[in-house]
Design a protein around this motif. Structure first.
Motif, mmCIF file in Angstrom:
data_model
loop_
_atom_site.group_PDB
_atom_site.id
_atom_site.type_symbol
_atom_site.label_atom_id
_atom_site.label_comp_id
_atom_site.label_asym_id
_atom_site.label_seq_id
_atom_site.Cartn_x
_atom_site.Cartn_y
_atom_site.Cartn_z
ATOM 1 N N GLY A 42 37.013 11.177 12.994
ATOM 2 C CA GLY A 42 35.750 11.755 12.547
ATOM 3 C C GLY A 42 35.907 12.928 11.609
ATOM 4 O O GLY A 42 35.201 13.042 10.623
ATOM 5 N N THR A 43 36.846 13.808 11.877
ATOM 6 C CA THR A 43 37.000 15.018 11.079
ATOM 7 C C THR A 43 38.434 15.149 10.600
ATOM 8 O O THR A 43 39.370 15.031 11.386
ATOM 9 N N VAL A 81 41.933 17.954 12.940
ATOM 10 C CA VAL A 81 41.641 16.532 13.048
ATOM 11 C C VAL A 81 40.959 16.266 14.392
ATOM 12 O O VAL A 81 41.367 16.808 15.421
ATOM 13 N N ALA A 82 39.918 15.423 14.361
ATOM 14 C CA ALA A 82 39.255 14.988 15.590
ATOM 15 C C ALA A 82 39.172 13.471 15.566
ATOM 16 O O ALA A 82 38.815 12.884 14.545
ATOM 17 N N THR A 88 41.947 3.928 24.975
ATOM 18 C CA THR A 88 42.114 4.798 26.140
ATOM 19 C C THR A 88 40.836 5.553 26.499
ATOM 20 O O THR A 88 40.789 6.215 27.532
ATOM 21 N N ASP A 89 39.810 5.496 25.619
ATOM 22 C CA ASP A 89 38.541 6.187 25.817
ATOM 23 C C ASP A 89 38.729 7.707 25.880
ATOM 24 O O ASP A 89 38.052 8.399 26.637
ATOM 25 N N LEU A 90 39.656 8.224 25.047
ATOM 26 C CA LEU A 90 39.908 9.662 24.995
ATOM 27 C C LEU A 90 39.504 10.220 23.630
ATOM 28 O O LEU A 90 39.750 9.607 22.596
ATOM 29 N N PHE A 91 38.898 11.401 23.655
ATOM 30 C CA PHE A 91 38.523 12.124 22.448
ATOM 31 C C PHE A 91 39.489 13.294 22.299
ATOM 32 O O PHE A 91 39.718 14.040 23.246
ATOM 33 N N ARG A 92 40.093 13.436 21.122
ATOM 34 C CA ARG A 92 41.075 14.498 20.900
ATOM 35 C C ARG A 92 40.701 15.334 19.677
ATOM 36 O O ARG A 92 40.194 14.809 18.698
ATOM 37 N N VAL A 93 41.025 16.615 19.758
ATOM 38 C CA VAL A 93 40.848 17.540 18.642
ATOM 39 C C VAL A 93 42.103 18.390 18.572
ATOM 40 O O VAL A 93 42.588 18.889 19.585
ATOM 41 N N GLY A 94 42.645 18.539 17.356
ATOM 42 C CA GLY A 94 43.845 19.342 17.215
ATOM 43 C C GLY A 94 44.011 19.887 15.818
ATOM 44 O O GLY A 94 43.295 19.517 14.887
ATOM 45 N N GLU A 95 44.980 20.772 15.706
ATOM 46 C CA GLU A 95 45.265 21.431 14.440
ATOM 47 C C GLU A 95 46.763 21.348 14.163
ATOM 48 O O GLU A 95 47.570 21.472 15.078
ATOM 49 N N ALA A 96 47.097 21.121 12.912
ATOM 50 C CA ALA A 96 48.500 21.126 12.493
ATOM 51 C C ALA A 96 48.670 22.191 11.419
ATOM 52 O O ALA A 96 47.850 22.301 10.502
ATOM 53 N N THR A 97 49.721 22.962 11.545
ATOM 54 C CA THR A 97 50.066 23.949 10.532
ATOM 55 C C THR A 97 50.881 23.253 9.453
ATOM 56 O O THR A 97 51.766 22.459 9.756
ATOM 57 N N MET A 162 49.520 19.550 17.709
ATOM 58 C CA MET A 162 49.190 18.753 18.884
ATOM 59 C C MET A 162 47.692 18.838 19.132
ATOM 60 O O MET A 162 47.097 19.908 19.041
ATOM 61 N N ALA A 163 47.087 17.704 19.417
ATOM 62 C CA ALA A 163 45.663 17.654 19.744
ATOM 63 C C ALA A 163 45.492 17.688 21.256
ATOM 64 O O ALA A 163 46.347 17.206 22.001
#
Length: 174
Positions: A42-43, A81-82, A88-97, A162-163
């Motif tokens: 999504g993002t 990134v989202a 797996t029906d999992l929603f993840r949000v994370g950031e990478a440098t 890592m999200a």
């Protein structure tokens, strides 16, 4: 007094010249996932300033599965990134440098490549920034001179993160 002003201006120009903001004339941005994934991305937001569309991604780790084109942007130092993993029906949000200096240096030194299908020699300087996601939440960022399996392709990992698993938003907000 004038000497101090000249020295101050010189120091300021030196500091500005060493800035971590690297302008990119044009660049392709690819979104990828490990093979056999079923992710709805999504993002994909770079430096809280510019983003690219993604959508459904299921393959092409390191190879820029979904491509977008940007121009006149600063080479990013982070990406958020989202995504939703449909299996797996999992929603993840994370950031990478992102090491934007290494990415910018890579762009300046990019080499030509050959298209395996056509045999065509390509000497264009169009970098590919690739953001990859794995089901376990790993986020990787690479810079490349070509999108996929080309002769002479160069690729350099310039970021990771890592999200985290997040609760899905309410149904009416999706």
């Amino acid at each position: 007094m004038a000497e101090r002003i000249i020295i101050s201006i010189g120091i300021l120009l030196l500091i500005m010249g060493c800035s971590s903001r690297y302008q990119v004339k044009e660049m392709s941005v690819g979104i990828a996932a490990e093979d056999k994934s079923d992710l709805m991305v999504g993002t994909v937001l770079f430096d809280d300033a510019w983003s690219v569309p993604a959508g459904s991604i299921g393959c092409c780790w390191k190879n820029a599965g979904a491509l977008s084109f940007v121009d006149g942007v600063n080479f990013p130092s982070k990406v958020v990134v989202a995504w939703y993993d449909m299996e797996t029906d999992l929603f993840r949000v994370g950031e990478a440098t992102i090491d934007n200096k290494a990415g910018y240096e890579f762009i300046k030194e990019m080499k030509p490549f050959i298209d395996r299908r056509t045999g065509q020699y390509k000497d264009r300087k169009l970098p590919y920034l690739i953001v990859g996601m794995k089901r376990d939440g790993l986020i990787k960022v690479w810079i490349s001179n070509a999108p996929g399996n080309y002769l002479g392709r160069q690729i350099l990992e310039i970021g990771s993160g890592m999200a985290q698993i997040k609760e899905l938003p309410p149904e009416e907000q999706r």
